[in-house]
Design an enzyme around this catalytic site. Structure first.
Site, mmCIF file in Angstrom:
data_model
loop_
_atom_site.group_PDB
_atom_site.id
_atom_site.type_symbol
_atom_site.label_atom_id
_atom_site.label_comp_id
_atom_site.label_asym_id
_atom_site.label_seq_id
_atom_site.Cartn_x
_atom_site.Cartn_y
_atom_site.Cartn_z
ATOM 1 N N HIS A 203 -4.574 -3.751 6.206
ATOM 2 C CA HIS A 203 -4.301 -3.935 4.777
ATOM 3 C C HIS A 203 -5.624 -4.294 4.100
ATOM 4 O O HIS A 203 -5.963 -5.466 3.923
ATOM 5 C CB HIS A 203 -3.261 -5.029 4.541
ATOM 6 C CG HIS A 203 -3.178 -5.422 3.090
ATOM 7 N ND1 HIS A 203 -2.754 -4.545 2.117
ATOM 8 C CD2 HIS A 203 -3.525 -6.550 2.435
ATOM 9 C CE1 HIS A 203 -2.836 -5.142 0.936
ATOM 10 N NE2 HIS A 203 -3.307 -6.357 1.102
ATOM 11 N N ASP B 276 0.845 -1.202 0.000
ATOM 12 C CA ASP B 276 0.000 0.000 0.000
ATOM 13 C C ASP B 276 0.879 1.250 0.000
ATOM 14 O O ASP B 276 0.611 2.216 -0.708
ATOM 15 C CB ASP B 276 -0.916 -0.002 1.227
ATOM 16 C CG ASP B 276 -1.733 -1.280 1.306
ATOM 17 O OD1 ASP B 276 -2.591 -1.470 0.444
ATOM 18 O OD2 ASP B 276 -1.488 -2.101 2.205
HETATM 19 P P1 NAX Z 1 -1.390 -18.399 -4.680
HETATM 20 O O1 NAX Z 1 -2.707 -19.079 -4.561
HETATM 21 O O2 NAX Z 1 -0.744 -18.241 -6.007
HETATM 22 O O3 NAX Z 1 -0.333 -19.135 -3.756
HETATM 23 C C1 NAX Z 1 -0.608 -19.508 -2.456
HETATM 24 C C2 NAX Z 1 0.213 -20.748 -2.172
HETATM 25 O O4 NAX Z 1 0.071 -21.033 -0.795
HETATM 26 C C3 NAX Z 1 -0.276 -21.985 -2.940
HETATM 27 O O5 NAX Z 1 0.829 -22.560 -3.623
HETATM 28 C C4 NAX Z 1 -0.836 -22.901 -1.863
HETATM 29 O O6 NAX Z 1 -0.599 -24.268 -2.128
HETATM 30 C C5 NAX Z 1 -0.032 -22.436 -0.646
HETATM 31 N N1 NAX Z 1 -0.674 -22.682 0.642
HETATM 32 C C6 NAX Z 1 -1.983 -22.580 0.972
HETATM 33 N N2 NAX Z 1 -2.171 -22.918 2.258
HETATM 34 C C7 NAX Z 1 -0.947 -23.201 2.754
HETATM 35 C C8 NAX Z 1 -0.483 -23.617 4.024
HETATM 36 N N3 NAX Z 1 -1.340 -23.837 5.029
HETATM 37 N N4 NAX Z 1 0.844 -23.832 4.185
HETATM 38 C C9 NAX Z 1 1.703 -23.649 3.167
HETATM 39 N N5 NAX Z 1 1.328 -23.275 1.928
HETATM 40 C C10 NAX Z 1 0.012 -23.047 1.742
HETATM 41 O O7 NAX Z 1 -1.583 -16.994 -3.961
HETATM 42 P P2 NAX Z 1 -0.608 -15.716 -4.016
HETATM 43 O O8 NAX Z 1 -1.003 -14.861 -5.170
HETATM 44 O O9 NAX Z 1 0.799 -16.148 -3.891
HETATM 45 O O10 NAX Z 1 -1.098 -14.940 -2.692
HETATM 46 C C11 NAX Z 1 -0.797 -15.440 -1.405
HETATM 47 C C12 NAX Z 1 -1.479 -14.607 -0.330
HETATM 48 O O11 NAX Z 1 -1.012 -13.262 -0.355
HETATM 49 C C13 NAX Z 1 -3.007 -14.515 -0.478
HETATM 50 O O12 NAX Z 1 -3.581 -14.684 0.804
HETATM 51 C C14 NAX Z 1 -3.200 -13.090 -0.951
HETATM 52 O O13 NAX Z 1 -4.491 -12.607 -0.602
HETATM 53 C C15 NAX Z 1 -2.110 -12.375 -0.200
HETATM 54 N N6 NAX Z 1 -1.731 -11.027 -0.688
HETATM 55 C C16 NAX Z 1 -1.335 -10.128 0.238
HETATM 56 C C17 NAX Z 1 -0.941 -8.846 -0.100
HETATM 57 C C18 NAX Z 1 -0.537 -7.836 0.938
HETATM 58 O O14 NAX Z 1 -0.259 -6.689 0.546
HETATM 59 N N7 NAX Z 1 -0.482 -8.154 2.228
HETATM 60 C C19 NAX Z 1 -0.961 -8.407 -1.527
HETATM 61 C C20 NAX Z 1 -0.965 -9.532 -2.500
HETATM 62 C C21 NAX Z 1 -1.811 -10.718 -2.101
HETATM 63 O O15 NAX Z 1 -3.160 -10.417 -2.375
#
Ligand code: NAX
Length: 326
Positions: A187, A159
Site C-alpha cells: 500500500h 487503492d
Molecule cells: P489520526 O491521526 O486522525 O488518528 C489516529 C488515532 O490513532 C489518534 O486518535 C491517535 O490518538 C490514535 N493512536 C495513535 N497511536 C495509537 C496506539 N498505539 N494505540 C491506539 N491508538 C493510537 O489518523 P487517521 O487519519 O485516522 O489515520 C490513521 C492511520 O491510517 C494512519 O497511519 C494513516 O497513515 C493510515 N491510512 C491508511 C490507509 C490505507 O489505505 N491503508 C489510507 C488512509 C490513511 O492514510
C-alpha cells in the site's frame, strides 16, 4: 438475530475511526442481522475525545450496537474480539521519510500483535490500516504467532476502490460494473492496479480503453490520489479509508461473488513466485472469513516489472524492521 460479534477498533477517536465506527454500528459490514459490541482503543491522550465519540454512537440509537467499551490498554480492548481493525498509529509528518514512519510505528504493532494473541477469540481476523500497513501487519503477525498467519491482513482496498472509480469515470460505467481489478504489492505508490485482468461490464478493460491511458494517466492518478486528497482537504483520506476498511472485512465475511475477486494484503504463500512470508496484496476470492489467492492470472512483462518494484520495496521495509520480527 445472531450473537453479537466483538469488534475492536484502534485509534478510534481519530479521523478514520470516527468515520468507521458509525458504518460498523449501522450494519454496513456484517449485515443487518449481526449485532456488534465495539471495543475501542485509544492512547490515554485520546480518551476524552473517545468518550465524546461514544456519546454520539449512543445518541444514534443503532439497533445493532449492543455495547461500546473504551480502553487505553490493548489487553483490555482486545479481550474476546472476533474482528480487529488496527487503525491507530502515528501519522507521517513533513520531516519524516517512509523509513522514519516505519521505525516510529513498528513498536505499536509488536505490542498489539502480542495483546491480540493473548486476548482475542479463537476465530479472530485482523485488518491493519495504520501505515505502513503491510509492514505493520507483518510485525503484528510475527508478534502474535498464536494466531494463524492467514488471519492477518493489510488494507489495499482503498487503492482498489480508487482504481475502480477512475476506470468507471473513463468508461462511463458505474463503479459496481468494474470487477476483478486486483492490487498487487505494497500500500504505497509502488502498488500495481492490474488493469490486464480487470473487466468493464464483463469485457476486458484493455479492449475498452487504450493501453497508453492505462499504463500512464490511470496508474499515476491511482498512485497519487492520497496526495491529491491531502492537497485538497488539508488532511488525509478518512471517510474513503474507513469505507474501504468496511468493504475489506465485509468481503471477507460475506464472500466474493462467483467469478469475481478482490484484493487483500495477506501473508504470501509463494504464489506467482512472490517471496513467501511478506504481507503482499494479491487478488483473492473469499468465503466465510477465509481467502484463497486467485490462480492462473496472466501477467505480462509490464505487470511483472511493476510487481518486482513493489516486491523490492516490501523487502526493504522488512529489512528496516528486522529487529522487530520475532
Ligand atoms: P489520526 O491521526 O486522525 O488518528 C489516529 C488515532 O490513532 C489518534 O486518535 C491517535 O490518538 C490514535 N493512536 C495513535 N497511536 C495509537 C496506539 N498505539 N494505540 C491506539 N491508538 C493510537 O489518523 P487517521 O487519519 O485516522 O489515520 C490513521 C492511520 O491510517 C494512519 O497511519 C494513516 O497513515 C493510515 N491510512 C491508511 C490507509 C490505507 O489505505 N491503508 C489510507 C488512509 C490513511 O492514510
Amino acid at each position: 438475530m445472531n450473537a453479537p460479534l466483538r469488534v475492536a477498533v484502534t485509534g478510534a477517536a481519530g479521523n478514520i475511526g470516527y468515520a468507521m465506527l458509525f458504518r460498523l454500528a449501522a450494519g454496513d459490514c456484517y449485515g443487518k442481522n449481526q449485532p456488534i459490541i465495539l471495543q475501542c482503543l485509544e492512547l490515554p491522550s485520546g480518551m476524552k475525545a473517545l468518550e465524546g465519540v461514544a456519546m454520539e454512537l449512543e445518541d444514534s440509537a443503532f439497533p445493532l450496537l449492543h455495547g461500546i467499551e473504551l480502553a487505553d490498554d490493548p489487553n483490555v480492548a482486545f479481550k474476546g474480539v472476533n474482528q480487529a481493525f488496527l487503525v491507530g498509529s502515528r501519522p507521517r509528518t513533513k520531516d519524516m521519510n517512509r523509513a522514519d514512519l516505519i521505525t516510529a510505528n513498528g513498536p505499536i504493532f509488536v505490542g498489539q500483535g502480542r495483546a491480540l494473541a493473548a486476548n482475542a477469540a479463537g476465530d479472530v481476523r485482523v485488518l491493519v490500516v495504520g501505515n505502513p500497513c503491510n509492514t505493520n501487519a507483518l510485525i503484528a503477525m510475527h508478534s502474535g504467532k498464536a494466531i494463524p498467519r492467514d488471519r492477518w491482513h493489510a488494507m489495499t482496498r482503498l487503492d482498489e476502490n480508487r482504481a475502480k472509480a477512475q476506470l468507471a469515470k473513463k468508461t462511463g460505467a458505474l463503479p459496481g460494473e468494474i470487477t476483478n481489478l486486483g492490487i498487487w504489492g505494497n500500500h504505497s505508490d509502488t502498488m500495481f492496479p492490474d488493469f490486464n485482468n480487470a473487466k468493464v461490464r464483463g469485457a476486458a478493460a484493455t479492449s475498452v480503453v487504450e493501453r497508453a491511458w492505462l499504463e500512464g494517466e490511470f496508474l499515476k492518478t491511482v498512485a497519487t490520489r492520497g496526495k491529491a486528497i491531502i492537497e485538497a482537504r488539508g488532511v488525509s483520506s478518512a471517510a474513503s479509508a474507513a469505507s474501504a476498511a468496511v468493504d475489506h472485512m465485509a468481503t471477507l465475511w460475506h464472500g466474493t461473488a462467483p467469478g469475481e475477486f478482490s484484493s487483500m494484503g495477506v501473508c504470501s504463500n509463494g504464489a506467482y513466485g512472490l517471496p513467501a512470508g511478506l504481507i503482499f496484496s494479491v487478488p483473492v476470492t473469499t468465503a466465510a472469513g477465509n481467502w484463497e489467492v486467485v490462480e492462473g492470472l496472466a501477467l505480462d512483462d509490464f505487470a511483472r516489472s511493476k510487481i518486482a518494484a513493489t516486491t523490492a520495496e516490501l523487502e526493504s521495509e522488512r529489512n528496516t524492521v528486522s529487529d522487530l520480527l520475532a
